[in-house]
Design a protein around this motif. Structure first.
Motif, PDB file in Angstrom:
ATOM      1  N   LEU A  21       0.840  -1.208   0.000  1.00 24.97           N
ATOM      2  CA  LEU A  21       0.000   0.000   0.000  1.00 24.97           C
ATOM      3  C   LEU A  21       0.874   1.257   0.000  1.00 24.97           C
ATOM      4  O   LEU A  21       0.585   2.230  -0.704  1.00 24.97           O
ATOM      5  N   LEU A  22       1.965   1.217   0.763  1.00 27.46           N
ATOM      6  CA  LEU A  22       2.891   2.366   0.781  1.00 27.46           C
ATOM      7  C   LEU A  22       3.396   2.650  -0.617  1.00 27.46           C
ATOM      8  O   LEU A  22       3.473   3.809  -1.051  1.00 27.46           O
ATOM      9  N   GLY A  23       3.718   1.560  -1.347  1.00 29.05           N
ATOM     10  CA  GLY A  23       4.192   1.692  -2.728  1.00 29.05           C
ATOM     11  C   GLY A  23       3.148   2.354  -3.619  1.00 29.05           C
ATOM     12  O   GLY A  23       3.480   2.965  -4.632  1.00 29.05           O
ATOM     13  N   LYS A  24       1.894   2.231  -3.239  1.00 25.71           N
ATOM     14  CA  LYS A  24       0.802   2.854  -4.017  1.00 25.71           C
ATOM     15  C   LYS A  24       0.485   4.249  -3.470  1.00 25.71           C
ATOM     16  O   LYS A  24      -0.517   4.859  -3.867  1.00 25.71           O
ATOM     17  N   GLY A  25       1.262   4.687  -2.493  1.00 27.03           N
ATOM     18  CA  GLY A  25       1.026   6.026  -1.928  1.00 27.03           C
ATOM     19  C   GLY A  25      -0.068   6.061  -0.877  1.00 27.03           C
ATOM     20  O   GLY A  25      -0.603   7.119  -0.564  1.00 27.03           O
ATOM     21  N   ILE A  26      -0.407   4.880  -0.325  1.00 28.16           N
ATOM     22  CA  ILE A  26      -1.471   4.834   0.697  1.00 28.16           C
ATOM     23  C   ILE A  26      -0.850   4.427   2.039  1.00 28.16           C
ATOM     24  O   ILE A  26      -0.238   3.359   2.148  1.00 28.16           O
ATOM     25  N   VAL A  27      -1.027   5.269   3.034  1.00 28.30           N
ATOM     26  CA  VAL A  27      -0.465   4.963   4.356  1.00 28.30           C
ATOM     27  C   VAL A  27      -1.579   4.507   5.287  1.00 28.30           C
ATOM     28  O   VAL A  27      -2.567   5.213   5.471  1.00 28.30           O
ATOM     29  N   VAL A  28      -1.417   3.320   5.853  1.00 30.06           N
ATOM     30  CA  VAL A  28      -2.315   2.870   6.921  1.00 30.06           C
ATOM     31  C   VAL A  28      -1.445   2.620   8.147  1.00 30.06           C
ATOM     32  O   VAL A  28      -0.240   2.804   8.105  1.00 30.06           O
ATOM     33  N   ARG A  29      -2.049   2.199   9.251  1.00 33.30           N
ATOM     34  CA  ARG A  29      -1.270   1.978  10.470  1.00 33.30           C
ATOM     35  C   ARG A  29      -1.035   0.475  10.634  1.00 33.30           C
ATOM     36  O   ARG A  29      -2.015  -0.298  10.713  1.00 33.30           O
ATOM     37  N   ASN A  30       0.224   0.107  10.705  1.00 34.11           N
ATOM     38  CA  ASN A  30       0.570  -1.307  10.875  1.00 34.11           C
ATOM     39  C   ASN A  30       0.559  -1.654  12.362  1.00 34.11           C
ATOM     40  O   ASN A  30       1.413  -1.200  13.116  1.00 34.11           O
ATOM     41  N   ARG A  31      -0.396  -2.463  12.803  1.00 33.91           N
ATOM     42  CA  ARG A  31      -0.503  -2.846  14.210  1.00 33.91           C
ATOM     43  C   ARG A  31      -0.144  -4.315  14.429  1.00 33.91           C
ATOM     44  O   ARG A  31      -0.435  -4.885  15.483  1.00 33.91           O
ATOM     45  N   ALA A  32       0.475  -4.926  13.405  1.00 39.53           N
ATOM     46  CA  ALA A  32       0.714  -6.371  13.421  1.00 39.53           C
ATOM     47  C   ALA A  32       1.589  -6.823  14.584  1.00 39.53           C
ATOM     48  O   ALA A  32       1.468  -7.955  15.049  1.00 39.53           O
ATOM     49  N   SER A  33       2.459  -5.940  15.079  1.00 41.09           N
ATOM     50  CA  SER A  33       3.363  -6.371  16.154  1.00 41.09           C
ATOM     51  C   SER A  33       2.813  -6.012  17.535  1.00 41.09           C
ATOM     52  O   SER A  33       3.478  -6.214  18.551  1.00 41.09           O
ATOM     53  N   LEU A  34       1.630  -5.465  17.579  1.00 38.81           N
ATOM     54  CA  LEU A  34       1.023  -5.085  18.865  1.00 38.81           C
ATOM     55  C   LEU A  34       0.317  -6.302  19.471  1.00 38.81           C
ATOM     56  O   LEU A  34      -0.586  -6.863  18.840  1.00 38.81           O
ATOM     57  N   PRO A  35       0.724  -6.737  20.685  1.00 38.69           N
ATOM     58  CA  PRO A  35       0.065  -7.910  21.283  1.00 38.69           C
ATOM     59  C   PRO A  35      -1.452  -7.714  21.363  1.00 38.69           C
ATOM     60  O   PRO A  35      -1.924  -6.673  21.818  1.00 38.69           O
ATOM     61  N   GLY A  36      -2.185  -8.689  20.878  1.00 39.67           N
ATOM     62  CA  GLY A  36      -3.645  -8.591  20.829  1.00 39.67           C
ATOM     63  C   GLY A  36      -4.145  -8.175  19.453  1.00 39.67           C
ATOM     64  O   GLY A  36      -5.319  -8.330  19.152  1.00 39.67           O
ATOM     65  N   CYS A  37      -3.247  -7.629  18.644  1.00 40.20           N
ATOM     66  CA  CYS A  37      -3.642  -7.182  17.290  1.00 40.20           C
ATOM     67  C   CYS A  37      -2.792  -7.866  16.213  1.00 40.20           C
ATOM     68  O   CYS A  37      -2.587  -7.301  15.134  1.00 40.20           O
ATOM     69  N   GLU A  38      -2.305  -9.054  16.510  1.00 43.61           N
ATOM     70  CA  GLU A  38      -1.422  -9.749  15.572  1.00 43.61           C
ATOM     71  C   GLU A  38      -2.093  -9.864  14.204  1.00 43.61           C
ATOM     72  O   GLU A  38      -3.264 -10.212  14.100  1.00 43.61           O
ATOM     73  N   GLY A  39      -1.337  -9.566  13.174  1.00 41.69           N
ATOM     74  CA  GLY A  39      -1.857  -9.700  11.809  1.00 41.69           C
ATOM     75  C   GLY A  39      -2.724  -8.540  11.345  1.00 41.69           C
ATOM     76  O   GLY A  39      -3.303  -8.599  10.263  1.00 41.69           O
ATOM     77  N   CYS A  40      -2.794  -7.495  12.173  1.00 43.81           N
ATOM     78  CA  CYS A  40      -3.789  -6.446  11.867  1.00 43.81           C
ATOM     79  C   CYS A  40      -3.199  -5.133  11.348  1.00 43.81           C
ATOM     80  O   CYS A  40      -2.128  -4.694  11.771  1.00 43.81           O
ATOM     81  N   LEU A  41      -3.968  -4.523  10.445  1.00 39.57           N
ATOM     82  CA  LEU A  41      -3.735  -3.137  10.052  1.00 39.57           C
ATOM     83  C   LEU A  41      -4.906  -2.315  10.568  1.00 39.57           C
ATOM     84  O   LEU A  41      -6.036  -2.798  10.593  1.00 39.57           O
ATOM     85  N   ARG A  42      -4.619  -1.079  10.984  1.00 43.10           N
ATOM     86  CA  ARG A  42      -5.701  -0.177  11.369  1.00 43.10           C
ATOM     87  C   ARG A  42      -5.862   0.866  10.267  1.00 43.10           C
ATOM     88  O   ARG A  42      -4.910   1.568   9.917  1.00 43.10           O
ATOM     89  N   ILE A  43      -7.071   0.914   9.724  1.00 43.28           N
ATOM     90  CA  ILE A  43      -7.301   1.754   8.550  1.00 43.28           C
ATOM     91  C   ILE A  43      -8.329   2.839   8.883  1.00 43.28           C
ATOM     92  O   ILE A  43      -9.465   2.532   9.270  1.00 43.28           O
ATOM     93  N   SER A  44      -7.920   4.110   8.733  1.00 46.95           N
ATOM     94  CA  SER A  44      -8.873   5.211   8.942  1.00 46.95           C
ATOM     95  C   SER A  44      -9.842   5.261   7.776  1.00 46.95           C
ATOM     96  O   SER A  44      -9.482   4.968   6.643  1.00 46.95           O
ATOM     97  N   VAL A  45     -11.073   5.664   8.064  1.00 46.69           N
ATOM     98  CA  VAL A  45     -12.071   5.839   7.009  1.00 46.69           C
ATOM     99  C   VAL A  45     -11.773   7.162   6.311  1.00 46.69           C
ATOM    100  O   VAL A  45     -11.667   8.205   6.952  1.00 46.69           O
ATOM    101  N   GLY A  46     -11.607   7.103   4.989  1.00 50.79           N
ATOM    102  CA  GLY A  46     -11.296   8.322   4.239  1.00 50.79           C
ATOM    103  C   GLY A  46     -12.501   8.833   3.482  1.00 50.79           C
ATOM    104  O   GLY A  46     -13.649   8.542   3.844  1.00 50.79           O
ATOM    105  N   THR A  47     -12.254   9.581   2.422  1.00 52.92           N
ATOM    106  CA  THR A  47     -13.343  10.027   1.548  1.00 52.92           C
ATOM    107  C   THR A  47     -13.787   8.850   0.690  1.00 52.92           C
ATOM    108  O   THR A  47     -13.073   7.846   0.583  1.00 52.92           O
ATOM    109  N   LEU A  48     -14.910   8.993   0.038  1.00 53.15           N
ATOM    110  CA  LEU A  48     -15.401   7.933  -0.857  1.00 53.15           C
ATOM    111  C   LEU A  48     -14.315   7.536  -1.864  1.00 53.15           C
ATOM    112  O   LEU A  48     -14.040   6.353  -2.054  1.00 53.15           O
ATOM    113  N   GLU A  49     -13.684   8.540  -2.487  1.00 54.16           N
ATOM    114  CA  GLU A  49     -12.649   8.266  -3.500  1.00 54.16           C
ATOM    115  C   GLU A  49     -11.464   7.538  -2.880  1.00 54.16           C
ATOM    116  O   GLU A  49     -10.944   6.581  -3.450  1.00 54.16           O
TER     117      GLU A  49
END
Ligand code: PMP
Length: 347
Positions: free
Chosen positions: A307-335
């Motif tokens: 996603l970074l390569g596509k210019g999209i930044v999300v929050r990588n929470r994969a190393s946070l205990p309890g959130c293994e394997g997870c990304l946290r994604i903010s809701v953006g505009t429709l586009e």
């Protein structure tokens, strides 16, 4: 019974707040030569040569009307992060007292505790990100002064069951802080209408999320007038700048626009929650009462970098205990959300 004076730091109890000449003089004046300001004017704009109102009277009055509380039940901070820091300084003696939080949760409770040399106890949330109440009650020590509960919780997105919060409020003799940074996006009500019931309740909210004012730094704490007066006593006097006070007052006149924006974000959130599970890499989409979604994926680090390569930044929470394997994604505009879905589908 909760008694604020039993938990407050002795130095805080003893100290007198900073007071300016403008607090002290009585009557009216037109020539102000008391604060070493530049009386010729400001290079930034009208009025900005003067210090802002340290009591934020007008702003508190307006917020009180909108939130259905009294002005003396409101503290305003330079972001709610400032309120978190002040709460530690108010009740936790460095090196002696401790706080309890419930990870995976907002990271500033821990950072601010560490900065203030407050000891840290952590009770992990359950698998469905709720509070194991019995465990929390057993973990309370005589030195425990604050419990932080984030609802809706960041980064998991869910509301905490009100019964659990109520049990803790009743059993604990210290401060119970309910962080409602994301409450405007939630299906449940704020705890502000229960302040009278619980003298140890502190509620945090912010203008950074639904109100769209993260750049202006304005956070709120709601609590008993007694607690708020101590927070006001120890805050830096001019913590809310003039531009923020003016712009917040303008924004508060636009409640309809706020409602529309929140509605649109919630709608977009539900569209994402419905669309994400169909994508091959997505393993689980957690329910959300906030403006972000926790998403479990097969290869979180791979997807994050893709996603970074596509210019999209999300929050990588994969190393946070309890959130293994997870990304946290903010809701953006429709586009933006469509762009995100398209990019994940290509991974
Ligand atoms: N609480 C929570 C749960 C948050 O997620 C955030 C910001 N990410 C804050 C508080 C801090 O907000 P503010 O911008 O008001 O300092």
């Amino acid at each position: 019974m909760f008694n604020l004076n039993d938990i407050i730091r002795p130095n805080v109890l003893r100290m007198k707040p900073y007071s300016s000449a403008r607090d002290e003089f009585k009557g009216t004046a037109s020539v102000f030569l008391d604060a070493n300001e530049n009386n010729l004017g400001s290079l930034a704009g009208e009025n900005y040569n003067r210090y802002p109102d340290p009591h934020q009277k007008e702003l508190k009055q307006r917020i009180a009307e909108i939130k259905g509380v009294e002005p003396d039940q409101i503290f305003l901070g330079n972001g709610s992060d400032e309120a978190i820091d002040l709460l530690f300084r108010m009740v936790c003696r460095p090196g002696q007292d401790s706080m309890l939080h419930l990870p995976p949760t907002y990271g500033m409770y821990e950072v601010s505790a560490n900065l203030n040399e407050v000891r840290l106890d952590a009770i992990q949330l359950t698998a469905d990100y709720q509070i194991p109440v019995e465990e929390v009650l057993l973990a309370i020590k005589p030195e425990t002064k604050i419990i932080f509960i984030c609802s809706p919780n960041n980064p998991t997105g869910n509301l905490i069951e009100p019964e659990s919060i109520e049990d803790i409020l009743r059993a604990f003799k210290g401060l119970v802080v309910v962080d409602e940074a994301y409450i405007d996006f939630a299906s449940d009500q704020s705890w502000t209408n229960r302040l009278q019931e619980f003298p140890n309740l502190v509620i945090l909210q912010t203008f950074s999320k639904a109100w769209g004012m993260a750049g202006l730094r304005l956070g709120l704490a709601f609590a008993s007038a007694e607690i708020i007066s101590v927070m006001d006593k120890i805050k830096p006097p001019y913590n809310i700048n003039e531009a923020t006070q003016e712009l917040a007052l303008q924004a508060l006149e636009r409640e309809e626009a706020l409602k529309d924006m929140v509605e649109e974000i919630v709608q977009e959130r539900e569209l994402l929650i419905n669309a994400l599970p169909a994508l091959a890499t997505v393993e689980h989409v957690y329910p959300s009462d906030a403006n972000f979604i926790l998403v479990k994926v097969k290869d979180p680090n791979g997807l994050y970098n893709f996603l970074l390569g596509k210019g999209i930044v999300v929050r990588n929470r994969a190393s946070l205990p309890g959130c293994e394997g997870c990304l946290r994604i903010s809701v953006g505009t429709l586009e933006e959300n469509q762009e995100l879905l398209k990019a994940i589908a290509e991974f």
